[in-house]
Design a protein around this motif. Structure first.
Motif, PDB file in Angstrom:
ATOM      1  N   GLU A 264      10.198  -1.998  -8.852  1.00 33.96           N
ATOM      2  CA  GLU A 264       9.186  -3.055  -8.793  1.00 33.96           C
ATOM      3  C   GLU A 264       8.706  -3.230  -7.358  1.00 33.96           C
ATOM      4  N   LYS A 265       7.436  -3.527  -7.211  1.00 36.53           N
ATOM      5  CA  LYS A 265       6.843  -3.706  -5.889  1.00 36.53           C
ATOM      6  C   LYS A 265       7.600  -4.740  -5.073  1.00 36.53           C
ATOM      7  N   ASN A 266       7.858  -5.898  -5.648  1.00 35.40           N
ATOM      8  CA  ASN A 266       8.538  -6.959  -4.903  1.00 35.40           C
ATOM      9  C   ASN A 266       9.957  -6.565  -4.525  1.00 35.40           C
ATOM     10  N   ASP A 267      10.619  -5.794  -5.391  1.00 37.82           N
ATOM     11  CA  ASP A 267      11.959  -5.309  -5.067  1.00 37.82           C
ATOM     12  C   ASP A 267      11.901  -4.349  -3.884  1.00 37.82           C
TER      13      ASP A 267
ATOM     14  N   SER B 248       0.826  -1.204   0.000  1.00 33.11           N
ATOM     15  CA  SER B 248       0.000   0.000   0.000  1.00 33.11           C
ATOM     16  C   SER B 248       0.864   1.259   0.000  1.00 33.11           C
ATOM     17  N   ALA B 249       1.902   1.291   0.830  1.00 28.51           N
ATOM     18  CA  ALA B 249       2.815   2.439   0.858  1.00 28.51           C
ATOM     19  C   ALA B 249       3.516   2.592  -0.491  1.00 28.51           C
ATOM     20  N   PHE B 250       3.907   1.473  -1.068  1.00 21.90           N
ATOM     21  CA  PHE B 250       4.568   1.499  -2.375  1.00 21.90           C
ATOM     22  C   PHE B 250       3.636   2.082  -3.439  1.00 21.90           C
ATOM     23  N   GLN B 251       2.416   1.572  -3.499  1.00 20.29           N
ATOM     24  CA  GLN B 251       1.457   2.048  -4.503  1.00 20.29           C
ATOM     25  C   GLN B 251       1.194   3.547  -4.344  1.00 20.29           C
ATOM     26  N   GLU B 252       1.057   3.973  -3.105  1.00 27.15           N
ATOM     27  CA  GLU B 252       0.831   5.394  -2.852  1.00 27.15           C
ATOM     28  C   GLU B 252       2.044   6.221  -3.280  1.00 27.15           C
TER      29      GLU B 252
ATOM     30  N   GLN C  72       1.981   9.055  -6.229  1.00 24.86           N
ATOM     31  CA  GLN C  72       2.311  10.448  -5.919  1.00 24.86           C
ATOM     32  C   GLN C  72       3.610  10.911  -6.576  1.00 24.86           C
ATOM     33  N   GLY C  73       4.301   9.999  -7.231  1.00 23.76           N
ATOM     34  CA  GLY C  73       5.571  10.354  -7.864  1.00 23.76           C
ATOM     35  C   GLY C  73       6.716  10.510  -6.877  1.00 23.76           C
TER      36      GLY C  73
END
Length: 192
Positions: free
Chosen positions: A147-150, A131-135, A139-140
């Motif tokens: 990558e999310k998994n990275d 969730s923090a990653f996606q946000e 937001q740039g």
């Protein structure tokens, strides 16, 4: 304070100091001020007491992560909060030491249930980090080629590294190293 609460407190401290195998129920009972058979009025076995404490401490660690990664602060501040909060948790003389001990030196007879407890906690932490990653991406704030998994793996490696550092350094030296680690961690994930 209830007898059960006292058993939990003493058990956690002794398991943290001595390990599972070296902590007999009789030592816990003696410190609590009860006879060993009386422990069975509260816990069916030493294993049940230990696993109950593991679940409790894992839940507290999850709460630390959740509190750090949610809230009104920006993504950068929340990730910085995460590193600080995890560091504070693992330096705690009781729960942190217990946490380190059961993760690094799990009793072989309890390895299966301990692995499951850890996996369940990790699944919840993964969701918070995602969730923090996606946000951060939306937001740039975070690198768009990340990558999310990275990101999740790197964050775990940083926290695990801090975990290891806590064995080696006093708190003052650790905090100096933490400040350096935070800068490098952020430099590796921030959008340029």
């Amino acid at each position: 304070m209830s007898t059960e609460t006292r058993i939990r407190e003493v058990g956690l401290r002794l398991f943290a100091e001595q390990g599972y195998e070296a902590t007999p129920l009789s030592a816990i009972a003696r410190e609590v001020g009860i006879r060993t058979p009386s422990l069975y009025n509260h816990f069916v076995s030493k294993e049940a007491l230990f696993l109950g404490l593991v679940e409790e401490v894992e839940a507290e660690m999850l709460e630390v992560v959740e509190h750090s990664l949610t809230g009104g602060a920006g993504v950068e501040q929340r990730l910085q909060n995460l590193l600080q909060a995890c560091s504070d948790f693992i330096f705690d003389s009781g729960r942190g030491v217990f946490y380190k001990r059961f993760l690094l030196f799990p009793p072989p007879s309890l390895s299966q249930p301990l692995r499951q407890i850890s996996r369940d906690s990790e699944t919840a932490i993964d969701a918070l980090l995602e969730s923090a990653f996606q946000e951060g991406i939306a937001q740039g704030v975070l690198r768009n080629d990340l990558e999310k998994n990275d990101f999740i793996s790197m964050t775990y490696c940083v926290i695990d590294g801090l975990f290891s550092e806590s064995f080696l350094y006093d708190r003052v030296t650790f905090n100096q190293r933490l400040a350096s680690i935070r800068r490098v961690y952020w430099a590796g994930i921030v959008a340029r």
